[in-house]
Design an enzyme around this catalytic site. Sequence first.
Site, PDB file in Angstrom:
ATOM      1  N   CYS A 269      -3.311  -5.839   4.291  1.00 48.93           N
ATOM      2  CA  CYS A 269      -2.594  -5.420   3.087  1.00 48.93           C
ATOM      3  C   CYS A 269      -1.745  -4.195   3.377  1.00 48.93           C
ATOM      4  O   CYS A 269      -2.254  -3.061   3.428  1.00 48.93           O
ATOM      5  CB  CYS A 269      -3.593  -5.132   1.958  1.00 48.93           C
ATOM      6  SG  CYS A 269      -2.796  -4.565   0.451  1.00 48.93           S
TER       7      CYS A 269
ATOM      8  N   CYS B 284      -1.731  -1.602   0.535  1.00 46.35           N
ATOM      9  CA  CYS B 284      -2.973  -0.821   0.408  1.00 46.35           C
ATOM     10  C   CYS B 284      -3.101   0.205   1.538  1.00 46.35           C
ATOM     11  O   CYS B 284      -3.502   1.338   1.316  1.00 46.35           O
ATOM     12  CB  CYS B 284      -4.212  -1.721   0.470  1.00 46.35           C
ATOM     13  SG  CYS B 284      -4.063  -3.285  -0.379  1.00 46.35           S
ATOM     14  N   ASP B 285      -2.783  -0.186   2.759  1.00 55.74           N
ATOM     15  CA  ASP B 285      -3.120   0.635   3.935  1.00 55.74           C
ATOM     16  C   ASP B 285      -1.915   1.238   4.650  1.00 55.74           C
ATOM     17  O   ASP B 285      -2.083   2.081   5.528  1.00 55.74           O
ATOM     18  CB  ASP B 285      -3.896  -0.218   4.955  1.00 55.74           C
ATOM     19  CG  ASP B 285      -5.174  -0.792   4.353  1.00 55.74           C
ATOM     20  OD1 ASP B 285      -5.767  -0.105   3.502  1.00 55.74           O
ATOM     21  OD2 ASP B 285      -5.560  -1.908   4.718  1.00 55.74           O
TER      22      ASP B 285
END
Length: 320
Positions: free
Chosen positions: A135, A138-139
């Site tokens: 992701c 997200c990261d």
Amino acid sequence: MKEYTSDIAVIGAGPAGLTAALYAARAGFSVRVLEGSAPGGQMLSAHMIENYPGYASASGMDLADTMTAHATSLGAEIVFADVTAVIPHENGFTVRTSAGDEEEYRAVIAASGTKCRKLGVPGEDALTGRGVSYCAVCDGRFFTGKDVAVIGGGNTAIGDALYLAKFCKSVTVVHRRDRFRAEKVLTDRLSSFDNIRTVMNARVEKIEGDGRVEAVELVSTAADSLSERSVLPVDGVFVAVGNIPTASYLADIDAPIFDESGYIRTDERCATAVPGLYAVGDVRVKSLRQITTAVSDGAVAAVEAAEYLTAHMPVYGTSV
Ligand code: NAP
């Protein structure tokens, strides 16, 4: 005798499930959305959505919040639950969850989507969360100023590369073929970034690193250099090689509801071979998996479920 928890269970709170819940609630049915994670589904990992009508450019998280609020404002209930089994019976369905709960519903709409496919190469599992991610939204920020690789050639991979290039030092897109699967409107944008490089005709053989990602080992798939190896030093690897359907909770149903890849077969009304069981969004067999087609499915299935309940369960008792 067991009481019905709600008229309709919707399994999954992505755009398909939230739309099904919205339509069913608005039609006057009680609806419970069972979601094992945060509401929003794959929208949560979309940095920017540019093809949802009415929104020239929306953040995935904002769209997820807006859809969730809309469904709940009309009476849909969203609960955290990991569904492990759906068991059809003559008065509806028993739904089991990993918490050991058993709930009764008159109809079920499967909207559980898909999960990320893994590369299945050495180093991937051991280094997940240590440089390997599924992701980018997200990261990605953890890799500000770093060198990363994005693996894949679809819309997700190219979208991830365009997103990461804004703050990573370099982004190398590694694709196993000589042509991207992603839409041209996205691939055309790659050239506007000096720090994006593409490596075509290469597959990842191994992800290397001692406690953290340090490099990916690539093997050429091109006919003129078949099996040639190279090492790409990177700090992070974003895997975007597609998805696999999430519908194991229907595995014990004694009806031909799956295709050979595990997607749920439906007719154009989103009905499966089991009366009262519908499937919507990415988890069903379909030609185009987009937010627009997911919300369309949700609306269709909710209307069909409402008609089914009205026709087949006209006397609404509270018990099974
Ligand atoms: P996808 O379209 O299925 O693409 C997966 C990519 O990964 C393909 O390029 C495929 O290569 C490659 N791949 C698959 N298995 C691999 C492996 N083992 N090793 C290396 N490469 C592998 O998946 P996606 O990009 O996640 O998109 C999923 C769906 O969501 C699609 O329907 C897509 O259109 C939709 N989506 C839409 C948008 C948007 O509209 N902006 C954004 C994101 C996703 P091949 O090409 O060689 O098969």
